[in-house]
Design a protein around this motif. Structure first.
Motif, mmCIF file in Angstrom:
data_model
loop_
_atom_site.group_PDB
_atom_site.id
_atom_site.type_symbol
_atom_site.label_atom_id
_atom_site.label_comp_id
_atom_site.label_asym_id
_atom_site.label_seq_id
_atom_site.Cartn_x
_atom_site.Cartn_y
_atom_site.Cartn_z
ATOM 1 N N GLN B 18 0.835 -1.203 0.000
ATOM 2 C CA GLN B 18 0.000 0.000 0.000
ATOM 3 C C GLN B 18 0.875 1.262 0.000
ATOM 4 O OE1 GLN B 18 -2.558 0.257 3.443
ATOM 5 N NE2 GLN B 18 -3.885 1.804 2.518
ATOM 6 N N GLY B 19 1.907 1.231 0.836
ATOM 7 C CA GLY B 19 2.844 2.351 0.877
ATOM 8 C C GLY B 19 3.568 2.520 -0.451
ATOM 9 N N HIS B 20 3.910 1.399 -1.059
ATOM 10 C CA HIS B 20 4.594 1.418 -2.348
ATOM 11 C C HIS B 20 3.708 2.071 -3.405
ATOM 12 C CE1 HIS B 20 7.962 -0.043 -4.704
ATOM 13 N NE2 HIS B 20 7.099 -0.316 -5.666
ATOM 14 N N ALA B 21 2.414 1.713 -3.393
ATOM 15 C CA ALA B 21 1.463 2.285 -4.354
ATOM 16 C C ALA B 21 1.328 3.796 -4.145
ATOM 17 C CB ALA B 21 0.109 1.596 -4.205
ATOM 18 N N VAL B 22 1.270 4.206 -2.885
ATOM 19 C CA VAL B 22 1.154 5.647 -2.594
ATOM 20 C C VAL B 22 2.406 6.374 -3.063
ATOM 21 C CG1 VAL B 22 1.053 7.350 -0.721
ATOM 22 C CG2 VAL B 22 -0.469 5.385 -0.683
ATOM 23 N N LYS B 23 3.574 5.763 -2.845
ATOM 24 C CA LYS B 23 4.830 6.387 -3.297
ATOM 25 C C LYS B 23 4.811 6.565 -4.813
ATOM 26 C CE LYS B 23 8.893 4.363 -3.661
ATOM 27 N NZ LYS B 23 10.109 3.607 -3.282
ATOM 28 N N SER B 35 10.953 9.503 -0.981
ATOM 29 C CA SER B 35 11.725 8.283 -1.200
ATOM 30 C C SER B 35 11.166 7.061 -0.482
ATOM 31 C CB SER B 35 13.186 8.504 -0.822
ATOM 32 O OG SER B 35 13.273 8.954 0.496
ATOM 33 N N ASP B 36 10.281 7.269 0.481
ATOM 34 C CA ASP B 36 9.692 6.107 1.150
ATOM 35 C C ASP B 36 8.353 6.477 1.775
ATOM 36 O OD1 ASP B 36 9.666 3.418 1.934
ATOM 37 O OD2 ASP B 36 10.435 3.896 3.925
ATOM 38 N N VAL B 37 7.412 5.552 1.696
ATOM 39 C CA VAL B 37 6.114 5.736 2.352
ATOM 40 C C VAL B 37 5.757 4.426 3.049
ATOM 41 C CG1 VAL B 37 3.653 6.245 2.038
ATOM 42 C CG2 VAL B 37 5.321 7.319 0.524
ATOM 43 N N ARG B 38 5.404 4.524 4.326
ATOM 44 C CA ARG B 38 4.928 3.355 5.070
ATOM 45 C C ARG B 38 3.564 3.708 5.640
ATOM 46 N NH1 ARG B 38 7.716 -1.340 4.662
ATOM 47 N NH2 ARG B 38 7.507 -1.909 6.854
ATOM 48 N N ILE B 39 2.620 2.795 5.532
ATOM 49 C CA ILE B 39 1.271 3.104 5.985
ATOM 50 C C ILE B 39 0.883 2.225 7.163
ATOM 51 C CG2 ILE B 39 -1.168 3.156 5.289
ATOM 52 C CD1 ILE B 39 -0.293 4.236 2.676
ATOM 53 N N GLY B 40 0.363 2.864 8.178
ATOM 54 C CA GLY B 40 -0.056 2.134 9.362
ATOM 55 C C GLY B 40 -1.436 2.578 9.810
ATOM 56 N N LYS B 41 -1.807 2.186 11.016
ATOM 57 C CA LYS B 41 -3.125 2.528 11.539
ATOM 58 C C LYS B 41 -2.979 3.403 12.774
ATOM 59 C CE LYS B 41 -4.058 -1.809 11.287
ATOM 60 N NZ LYS B 41 -4.585 -3.138 11.608
ATOM 61 N N PHE B 42 -3.964 4.249 12.968
ATOM 62 C CA PHE B 42 -3.979 5.159 14.100
ATOM 63 C C PHE B 42 -5.357 5.012 14.742
ATOM 64 C CE2 PHE B 42 -5.080 9.651 15.334
ATOM 65 C CZ PHE B 42 -4.342 9.659 16.490
ATOM 66 N N MET B 43 -5.397 4.595 15.997
ATOM 67 C CA MET B 43 -6.688 4.362 16.633
ATOM 68 C C MET B 43 -6.834 5.178 17.901
ATOM 69 S SD MET B 43 -6.835 0.321 15.857
ATOM 70 C CE MET B 43 -5.087 0.271 15.563
ATOM 71 N N GLU B 44 -8.001 5.754 18.082
ATOM 72 C CA GLU B 44 -8.292 6.521 19.293
ATOM 73 C C GLU B 44 -9.375 5.794 20.078
ATOM 74 O OE1 GLU B 44 -7.738 11.151 18.184
ATOM 75 O OE2 GLU B 44 -9.076 10.027 16.880
ATOM 76 N N LEU B 45 -9.078 5.443 21.315
ATOM 77 C CA LEU B 45 -10.036 4.736 22.160
ATOM 78 C C LEU B 45 -10.394 5.602 23.358
ATOM 79 C CD1 LEU B 45 -8.184 2.420 20.764
ATOM 80 C CD2 LEU B 45 -9.083 0.954 22.537
ATOM 81 N N VAL B 46 -11.643 5.530 23.756
ATOM 82 C CA VAL B 46 -12.064 6.145 25.012
ATOM 83 C C VAL B 46 -12.391 5.007 25.961
ATOM 84 C CG1 VAL B 46 -13.736 7.635 26.141
ATOM 85 C CG2 VAL B 46 -12.937 8.192 23.842
ATOM 86 N N ILE B 47 -11.688 4.954 27.084
ATOM 87 C CA ILE B 47 -11.859 3.845 28.027
ATOM 88 C C ILE B 47 -12.266 4.391 29.385
ATOM 89 C CG2 ILE B 47 -10.712 1.847 29.074
ATOM 90 C CD1 ILE B 47 -8.882 1.664 26.743
ATOM 91 N N ASP B 48 -13.358 3.868 29.915
ATOM 92 C CA ASP B 48 -13.808 4.306 31.235
ATOM 93 C C ASP B 48 -12.962 3.638 32.321
ATOM 94 O OD1 ASP B 48 -15.796 5.800 30.012
ATOM 95 O OD2 ASP B 48 -17.170 4.091 29.946
ATOM 96 N N ASN B 49 -12.939 4.259 33.479
ATOM 97 C CA ASN B 49 -12.178 3.690 34.594
ATOM 98 C C ASN B 49 -12.712 2.310 34.963
ATOM 99 O OD1 ASN B 49 -11.692 6.438 34.427
ATOM 100 N ND2 ASN B 49 -11.104 6.569 36.570
ATOM 101 N N SER B 50 -11.808 1.419 35.344
ATOM 102 C CA SER B 50 -12.244 0.105 35.836
ATOM 103 C C SER B 50 -11.220 -0.386 36.847
ATOM 104 C CB SER B 50 -12.379 -0.885 34.681
ATOM 105 O OG SER B 50 -11.106 -1.345 34.298
ATOM 106 N N ASP B 51 -11.444 -1.585 37.363
ATOM 107 C CA ASP B 51 -10.520 -2.125 38.358
ATOM 108 C C ASP B 51 -9.166 -2.442 37.749
ATOM 109 O OD1 ASP B 51 -12.627 -1.972 40.026
ATOM 110 O OD2 ASP B 51 -13.175 -4.103 39.881
ATOM 111 N N GLN B 52 -9.191 -2.829 36.458
ATOM 112 C CA GLN B 52 -7.938 -3.244 35.827
ATOM 113 C C GLN B 52 -7.025 -2.035 35.569
ATOM 114 O OE1 GLN B 52 -8.234 -4.998 31.916
ATOM 115 N NE2 GLN B 52 -6.440 -6.277 32.212
ATOM 116 N N ASP B 53 -5.747 -2.249 35.710
ATOM 117 C CA ASP B 53 -4.760 -1.219 35.417
ATOM 118 C C ASP B 53 -4.871 -0.833 33.937
ATOM 119 O OD1 ASP B 53 -2.288 0.327 35.933
ATOM 120 O OD2 ASP B 53 -1.416 -1.124 34.539
#
Lengths: 83, 83
Positions: B18-23, B35-53
């Protein structure tokens, strides 16, 4: 040479079915305290020096190819690498 | 409540078509200094407080669902939101 990190995210009011699916999967895995998931793209570019201003170039690249500005927002970080 | 940002990227030695195609597309648009493109994922999570660390929970979530640790690396940032 510059290392550029680009973050592309869906605009706030755009539905994110992929994020919704991930949230449901997390609930199935007993992480019921995850209340929202939004999924975007993270791209790392290596750009060699040129006559064009790097900031301007990256902005153009994002607008033309990396982000669909109708439904997505983008932001980027530019880091100069001295080799 | 926590806002968590997760970055998932392909490991260095894994091919990124995918990065190669974008390049190649950028080269067609006359950005031949990319000269180089690498594609990854970026995720945003909202997590409520719980007992687990929270740190432990995010790590588990990444390993179990968000990243394929055979071919991908992940890193995350946790931000506590006081509401």
């Amino acid at each position: 040479m510059y290392k550029v990190k680009v973050f592309v995210t869906l605009k706030e009011n755009v539905l994110d079915p992929q994020g919704h699916a991930v949230k449901n999967s997390l609930h199935s895995l007993n992480y019921s305290n995850v209340s929202d998931v939004r999924i975007g793209k993270f791209m790392e570019l290596v750009i060699d020096n040129s006559d064009q201003d790097i900031d301007e170039a990256v902005k153009e690249i994002c607008e033309k190819l990396l982000a669909n500005t109708v439904i997505e927002d983008y932001r980027y970080e530019i880091e100069e690498v001295i080799s």
